[in-house]
Design an enzyme around this catalytic site. Structure first.
Site, mmCIF file in Angstrom:
data_model
loop_
_atom_site.group_PDB
_atom_site.id
_atom_site.type_symbol
_atom_site.label_atom_id
_atom_site.label_comp_id
_atom_site.label_asym_id
_atom_site.label_seq_id
_atom_site.Cartn_x
_atom_site.Cartn_y
_atom_site.Cartn_z
ATOM 1 N N ASP A 4 -37.719 -10.084 12.948
ATOM 2 C CA ASP A 4 -37.170 -11.293 13.400
ATOM 3 C C ASP A 4 -36.238 -12.166 12.509
ATOM 4 O OD1 ASP A 4 -38.988 -12.166 12.191
ATOM 5 O OD2 ASP A 4 -40.089 -13.634 13.653
ATOM 6 N N HIS A 16 -20.698 3.559 -7.287
ATOM 7 C CA HIS A 16 -21.322 2.379 -6.633
ATOM 8 C C HIS A 16 -23.082 2.330 -7.178
ATOM 9 C CE1 HIS A 16 -17.911 2.682 -3.764
ATOM 10 N NE2 HIS A 16 -17.633 1.946 -4.709
ATOM 11 N N ASP A 71 -19.999 -4.596 -12.901
ATOM 12 C CA ASP A 71 -19.131 -4.724 -11.597
ATOM 13 C C ASP A 71 -19.512 -5.708 -10.733
ATOM 14 O OD1 ASP A 71 -17.099 -4.978 -9.652
ATOM 15 O OD2 ASP A 71 -16.752 -2.596 -9.600
ATOM 16 N N ASP A 73 -13.640 -10.098 -8.353
ATOM 17 C CA ASP A 73 -14.116 -8.565 -8.539
ATOM 18 C C ASP A 73 -13.851 -8.198 -9.848
ATOM 19 O OD1 ASP A 73 -14.854 -5.919 -8.208
ATOM 20 O OD2 ASP A 73 -13.362 -5.304 -6.801
ATOM 21 N N HIS A 93 -11.047 7.705 -9.062
ATOM 22 C CA HIS A 93 -10.755 6.820 -7.967
ATOM 23 C C HIS A 93 -9.470 6.035 -8.314
ATOM 24 C CE1 HIS A 93 -11.686 3.477 -10.757
ATOM 25 N NE2 HIS A 93 -12.964 4.161 -11.445
ATOM 26 N N HIS A 150 -7.137 -2.105 -5.554
ATOM 27 C CA HIS A 150 -7.259 -2.222 -4.154
ATOM 28 C C HIS A 150 -6.714 -3.734 -3.814
ATOM 29 C CE1 HIS A 150 -10.959 -4.542 -4.966
ATOM 30 N NE2 HIS A 150 -11.279 -3.277 -5.505
ATOM 31 N N HIS A 196 -12.331 -5.551 -0.718
ATOM 32 C CA HIS A 196 -11.443 -4.231 -0.254
ATOM 33 C C HIS A 196 -10.352 -4.946 0.730
ATOM 34 C CE1 HIS A 196 -14.311 -1.209 -2.266
ATOM 35 N NE2 HIS A 196 -13.942 -1.989 -3.176
ATOM 36 N N GLU A 242 -8.191 -1.415 -11.858
ATOM 37 C CA GLU A 242 -9.622 -1.278 -12.606
ATOM 38 C C GLU A 242 -9.666 0.345 -13.084
ATOM 39 O OE1 GLU A 242 -12.547 -1.054 -9.262
ATOM 40 O OE2 GLU A 242 -11.073 -2.017 -8.016
ATOM 41 N N TYR A 272 -15.378 8.219 -16.880
ATOM 42 C CA TYR A 272 -16.857 8.598 -16.786
ATOM 43 C C TYR A 272 -17.084 10.052 -17.094
ATOM 44 C CZ TYR A 272 -15.271 4.547 -13.579
ATOM 45 O OH TYR A 272 -14.816 3.740 -13.226
ATOM 46 N N ARG A 287 -15.617 1.170 -17.264
ATOM 47 C CA ARG A 287 -14.385 0.599 -16.338
ATOM 48 C C ARG A 287 -14.096 -0.767 -16.751
ATOM 49 N NH1 ARG A 287 -16.371 1.722 -12.046
ATOM 50 N NH2 ARG A 287 -17.548 -0.048 -11.365
ATOM 51 N N GLU A 300 -12.003 -4.236 -15.131
ATOM 52 C CA GLU A 300 -11.224 -4.542 -14.007
ATOM 53 C C GLU A 300 -10.975 -5.949 -13.832
ATOM 54 O OE1 GLU A 300 -13.831 -4.432 -10.314
ATOM 55 O OE2 GLU A 300 -12.159 -4.463 -8.912
#
Ligand code: GLY
Ligand code: MN
Ligand code: MN
Length: 435
Positions: free
Chosen positions: A36, A240, A257, A268, A347, A351, A358, A381, A385, A403, A405
């Site tokens: 709940d 991710h 990130d 971002d 990637h 975006h 996104h 970004e 890797y 990375r 960004e």
């Protein structure tokens, strides 16, 4: 964001609609987290864009040319007993004044009122497939009108996806939106600086995440725009990675990130920095390649260039960098032709960003990459890797993920980096961490 900003958006949308039509847009709904307890309510982005109204159980209806008002809201009625437990409701009586809609009705009366608004319209703008329950209700109303054709009722003949029209509007940020996005970016930049200053070998990834979230919350951004990624060492190679439970090790990099949501707008940012405050020669060499790629991509953000120009720039610089470091053994042309960078950069370079991290908006128009125009905001970004067990590369490069960004707005003269408040050169990051 002022009432007139939302009114302007609704009128723009009304201007895109055919005469003799109706648009129907339900609000977001509460979602159960467990038993709940519910997740914090997050309004549907399109609904919020057009109303600024932050309650569930509401529906916005736009009817071009309607005599008693073109913008109609259905919402919950005032209810002292409910409000005692759950907080104030706006109620239809106040909605016209507070939100600037022309007309408002209790949501419980929607079944009686909305079919009458649909009847006689030739076209319905509605995004099918987002809520099965609401899709069913709408079909019920339409079928009810269809059942009465012999009494002269006129059911709609066309259904058009509404979100596409709204997303075209959302792609172009107004001055008021850019102002909020600048603030969201500044908060996130401060949070990244704080993490750089807080990190020490032996800390847990989640402890750095806590530094980030503390800075967000104390600045009024009580929600992150997405779950923060804090990946030490090889965890940075999981794009991710949100587990954030490992120990941060001396000699490793950490990739963060993280961005906040401020007044419904996202930031971002990604930065990758050394846990002990100093990049190793290998880390630095790879980092400089990613940074050069990111700067080359940002330089391509200007009106008249198309969506893919930054990506082309970043893949070119990354490929040349991989060749220079001896990771790729071929000419630049061949590397680009074969997309030989892909094992280590899998990637896209960015975006759209806005109310959603996104964000919405087409990337291609008529089969061609979309031209960049002032008011669009995007991330840049690139990354590299290299897995711990990647046998294609010299062992010294393995286990490094990087990375970088930033959020970049297209301006009439080129671009504005909204997230410039957090350093990204090796020297500036090391200086901040040493200070
Ligand atoms: N944080 C999600 C992304 O960078 O796209
Ligand atoms: Mn990101
Ligand atoms: Mn991003």
């Amino acid at each position: 964001m002022t009432k007139s900003e939302f009114r302007k958006r609704r009128h723009r949308l009304l201007g895109m609609m055919a005469a003799d039509s109706i648009a129907i847009l339900p609000a977001g709904s509460l979602k159960t987290r467990s038993r709940d307890t519910e997740y914090v309510f997050r309004q549907d982005s399109d609904f919020w864009y057009l109303t600024g109204f932050n309650e569930p159980e509401a529906v916005l209806v736009l009817v071009p040319g309607r005599e008693h008002g073109e913008t109609v809201l259905f919402c919950r009625e005032k209810d002292p007993e409910f409000e005692r437990w759950n907080g104030t409701l706006l109620g239809p009586e106040a909605a016209t004044d507070v939100l600037g809609v022309d007309d408002a009705f209790p949501i419980k009366d929607m079944d009686d009122i909305l079919p009458g608004l649909i009847e006689g319209k030739s076209r319905v703008y509605y995004t099918l497939g987002q809520s099965e329950a609401f899709d069913k209700r709408l079909m019920g109303w339409v079928n009810h009108i269809r059942s009465k054709v012999r009494s002269g009722a006129r059911p709609p003949g066309e259904f058009i996806v509404l979100s596409h029209l709204i997303h075209e509007l959302r792609l172009f940020k107004s001055a008021a939106e850019l102002k909020v996005m600048r603030q969201a970016a500044e908060i996130a930049a401060r949070a990244h600086c704080r993490a750089m200053q807080a990190v020490k070998p032996g800390m847990k990834e989640y402890q750095l995440e806590a530094e980030i979230l503390h800075e967000f919350a104390r600045s009024g951004a009580r929600e992150a725009a997405y779950t923060s990624i804090v990946g030490g060492g090889v965890n940075a190679c999981i794009l991710h990675y949100i587990d954030n439970r490992d120990t941060l090790k001396d000699g490793d990099l950490v990739l963060i990130d993280a961005g906040c949501e401020l007044d419904m707008y996202a930031s971002d940012i990604t930065r990758t920095f050394p846990v002990n405050g100093r990049y190793s020669p290998e880390q630095k060499a790879l980092y400089e390649v990613v940074l050069a790629a990111q700067e080359a991509a940002i330089a391509e953000v200007r009106p008249g260039n198309h969506w893919n120009h930054p990506h082309e720039a970043s893949t070119r610089v990354l490929s040349q960098g991989l060749i220079d470091l001896g990771i790729l053994d071929m000419s630049l042309d061949e590397a680009l032709d074969k997309e030989a960078y892909k094992p280590w950069f899998m990637h896209r370079t960015g975006h759209w960003i806005g109310i959603d991290v996104h964000d919405v908006g087409d990337y291609k128009v008529g089969g061609a990459w979309r031209l960049l125009e002032p008011g669009m905001v995007l991330t840049v970004e690139p990354g590299l890797y290299i897995d711990a067990d990647d046998e294609r590369v010299d062992p010294k490069w393995r286990g490094i993920g990087i990375r970088i960004e930033d959020d970049v707005a297209v301006t009439p003269g080129g671009h504005e980096i909204l997230t410039a408040g957090v350093p990204k050169s090796v020297a500036d990051i090391e200086a901040l961490m040493a200070g």
